[in-house]
Design a protein around this motif. Structure first.
Motif, PDB file in Angstrom:
ATOM      1  N   ALA A   1       2.296  -9.010  16.263  1.00  0.00           N
ATOM      2  CA  ALA A   1       1.671  -7.926  15.504  1.00  0.00           C
ATOM      3  C   ALA A   1       2.731  -7.008  14.888  1.00  0.00           C
ATOM      4  N   VAL A   2       3.769  -6.717  15.634  1.00  0.00           N
ATOM      5  CA  VAL A   2       4.840  -5.855  15.122  1.00  0.00           C
ATOM      6  C   VAL A   2       5.597  -6.558  13.998  1.00  0.00           C
ATOM      7  N   GLN A   3       5.805  -7.865  14.108  1.00  0.00           N
ATOM      8  CA  GLN A   3       6.478  -8.607  13.049  1.00  0.00           C
ATOM      9  C   GLN A   3       5.644  -8.603  11.773  1.00  0.00           C
ATOM     10  N   ASP A   4       4.320  -8.735  11.883  1.00  0.00           N
ATOM     11  CA  ASP A   4       3.451  -8.663  10.710  1.00  0.00           C
ATOM     12  C   ASP A   4       3.536  -7.298  10.043  1.00  0.00           C
ATOM     13  N   GLU A   5       3.544  -6.252  10.849  1.00  0.00           N
ATOM     14  CA  GLU A   5       3.653  -4.896  10.303  1.00  0.00           C
ATOM     15  C   GLU A   5       4.993  -4.696   9.605  1.00  0.00           C
ATOM     16  N   LEU A   6       6.058  -5.202  10.179  1.00  0.00           N
ATOM     17  CA  LEU A   6       7.380  -5.094   9.569  1.00  0.00           C
ATOM     18  C   LEU A   6       7.422  -5.822   8.229  1.00  0.00           C
ATOM     19  N   GLU A   7       6.791  -6.979   8.136  1.00  0.00           N
ATOM     20  CA  GLU A   7       6.746  -7.711   6.873  1.00  0.00           C
ATOM     21  C   GLU A   7       5.999  -6.915   5.811  1.00  0.00           C
ATOM     22  N   ARG A   8       4.918  -6.231   6.200  1.00  0.00           N
ATOM     23  CA  ARG A   8       4.192  -5.392   5.233  1.00  0.00           C
ATOM     24  C   ARG A   8       5.077  -4.265   4.737  1.00  0.00           C
ATOM     25  N   TYR A   9       5.842  -3.640   5.628  1.00  0.00           N
ATOM     26  CA  TYR A   9       6.753  -2.576   5.215  1.00  0.00           C
ATOM     27  C   TYR A   9       7.845  -3.108   4.297  1.00  0.00           C
ATOM     28  N   GLU A  10       8.371  -4.302   4.609  1.00  0.00           N
ATOM     29  CA  GLU A  10       9.412  -4.882   3.768  1.00  0.00           C
ATOM     30  C   GLU A  10       8.861  -5.226   2.387  1.00  0.00           C
ATOM     31  N   ASP A  11       7.602  -5.639   2.304  1.00  0.00           N
ATOM     32  CA  ASP A  11       6.981  -5.925   1.012  1.00  0.00           C
ATOM     33  C   ASP A  11       6.748  -4.650   0.208  1.00  0.00           C
ATOM     34  N   ALA A  12       6.522  -3.532   0.881  1.00  0.00           N
ATOM     35  CA  ALA A  12       6.249  -2.274   0.198  1.00  0.00           C
ATOM     36  C   ALA A  12       7.527  -1.574  -0.274  1.00  0.00           C
ATOM     37  N   ALA A  13       8.659  -1.900   0.300  1.00  0.00           N
ATOM     38  CA  ALA A  13       9.904  -1.204  -0.025  1.00  0.00           C
ATOM     39  C   ALA A  13      10.272  -1.297  -1.509  1.00  0.00           C
ATOM     40  N   PRO A  14      10.192  -2.455  -2.181  1.00  0.00           N
ATOM     41  CA  PRO A  14      10.525  -2.494  -3.607  1.00  0.00           C
ATOM     42  C   PRO A  14       9.590  -1.632  -4.453  1.00  0.00           C
ATOM     43  N   VAL A  15       8.322  -1.541  -4.062  1.00  0.00           N
ATOM     44  CA  VAL A  15       7.376  -0.712  -4.804  1.00  0.00           C
ATOM     45  C   VAL A  15       7.752   0.759  -4.684  1.00  0.00           C
ATOM     46  N   VAL A  16       8.113   1.182  -3.488  1.00  0.00           N
ATOM     47  CA  VAL A  16       8.503   2.575  -3.270  1.00  0.00           C
ATOM     48  C   VAL A  16       9.791   2.891  -4.027  1.00  0.00           C
ATOM     49  N   ARG A  17      10.765   1.972  -4.009  1.00  0.00           N
ATOM     50  CA  ARG A  17      12.009   2.193  -4.759  1.00  0.00           C
ATOM     51  C   ARG A  17      11.734   2.304  -6.255  1.00  0.00           C
ATOM     52  N   ALA A  18      10.852   1.449  -6.780  1.00  0.00           N
ATOM     53  CA  ALA A  18      10.516   1.500  -8.205  1.00  0.00           C
ATOM     54  C   ALA A  18       9.816   2.807  -8.545  1.00  0.00           C
ATOM     55  N   PHE A  19       8.931   3.280  -7.673  1.00  0.00           N
ATOM     56  CA  PHE A  19       8.231   4.541  -7.932  1.00  0.00           C
ATOM     57  C   PHE A  19       9.220   5.696  -7.977  1.00  0.00           C
ATOM     58  N   TYR A  20      10.135   5.760  -7.024  1.00  0.00           N
ATOM     59  CA  TYR A  20      11.087   6.866  -6.993  1.00  0.00           C
ATOM     60  C   TYR A  20      12.121   6.775  -8.107  1.00  0.00           C
ATOM     61  N   ALA A  21      12.377   5.592  -8.634  1.00  0.00           N
ATOM     62  CA  ALA A  21      13.320   5.449  -9.744  1.00  0.00           C
ATOM     63  C   ALA A  21      12.664   5.829 -11.070  1.00  0.00           C
ATOM     64  N   SER A  22      11.333   5.828 -11.131  1.00  0.00           N
ATOM     65  CA  SER A  22      10.606   6.132 -12.365  1.00  0.00           C
ATOM     66  C   SER A  22      10.241   7.605 -12.405  1.00  0.00           C
ATOM     67  N   ASP A  23      10.049   8.095 -13.628  1.00  0.00           N
ATOM     68  CA  ASP A  23       9.594   9.473 -13.814  1.00  0.00           C
ATOM     69  C   ASP A  23       8.077   9.455 -13.673  1.00  0.00           C
ATOM     70  N   ALA A  24       7.609   9.376 -12.435  1.00  0.00           N
ATOM     71  CA  ALA A  24       6.182   9.266 -12.146  1.00  0.00           C
ATOM     72  C   ALA A  24       5.820  10.206 -11.011  1.00  0.00           C
ATOM     73  N   VAL A  25       4.569  10.662 -11.038  1.00  0.00           N
ATOM     74  CA  VAL A  25       4.049  11.534  -9.984  1.00  0.00           C
ATOM     75  C   VAL A  25       2.645  11.053  -9.632  1.00  0.00           C
ATOM     76  N   VAL A  26       2.149  11.486  -8.493  1.00  0.00           N
ATOM     77  CA  VAL A  26       0.790  11.156  -8.082  1.00  0.00           C
ATOM     78  C   VAL A  26      -0.126  12.236  -8.637  1.00  0.00           C
ATOM     79  N   CYS A  27      -1.134  11.824  -9.406  1.00  0.00           N
ATOM     80  CA  CYS A  27      -2.126  12.736  -9.991  1.00  0.00           C
ATOM     81  C   CYS A  27      -3.461  12.462  -9.328  1.00  0.00           C
ATOM     82  N   GLY A  28      -3.758  13.177  -8.264  1.00  0.00           N
ATOM     83  CA  GLY A  28      -4.998  12.921  -7.533  1.00  0.00           C
ATOM     84  C   GLY A  28      -4.939  11.561  -6.864  1.00  0.00           C
ATOM     85  N   ASP A  29      -5.816  10.653  -7.303  1.00  0.00           N
ATOM     86  CA  ASP A  29      -5.825   9.314  -6.721  1.00  0.00           C
ATOM     87  C   ASP A  29      -5.213   8.281  -7.672  1.00  0.00           C
ATOM     88  N   ARG A  30      -4.439   8.738  -8.659  1.00  0.00           N
ATOM     89  CA  ARG A  30      -3.776   7.841  -9.607  1.00  0.00           C
ATOM     90  C   ARG A  30      -2.311   8.215  -9.748  1.00  0.00           C
TER      91      ARG A  30
END
Length: 84
Positions: A30-59
């Motif tokens: 179960a912990v290995q599955d959770e770690l894989e989900r976090y590793e899959d999310a890391a590129p998305v988070v890096r791309a968001f922080y590299a872009s001039d983007a903000v969260v507007c409500g639920d978008r």
């Protein structure tokens, strides 16, 4: 009689050890599955922080780059500007 009792005790210890080992194997999986989900999310988070983007409500709102790449099946998405 002593030999029988010792054999029963050894069998009980082995069964309990096997059960504990099985429990920890399931927890580890179960912990290995959770770690894989976090590793899959890391590129998305890096791309968001590299872009001039903000969260507007639920978008997500972004400062689009008119010269940026297009993406999507109909090329309906445009790349955001880099964060200053």
């Amino acid at each position: 009689m002593w030999l029988g009792g010792a054999t029963m005790l050894l069998g009980l210890v082995l069964v309990a050890g096997w059960a504990v080992l099985g429990h920890y194997r399931r927890e580890l999986a179960a912990v290995q599955d959770e770690l894989e989900r976090y590793e899959d999310a890391a590129p998305v988070v890096r791309a968001f922080y590299a872009s001039d983007a903000v969260v507007c409500g639920d978008r997500i709102c972004s400062n689009e780059d008119p010269q940026g790449q297009h993406a999507g099946e109909k090329r309906q998405y445009r790349q955001a500007r880099p964060r200053p």
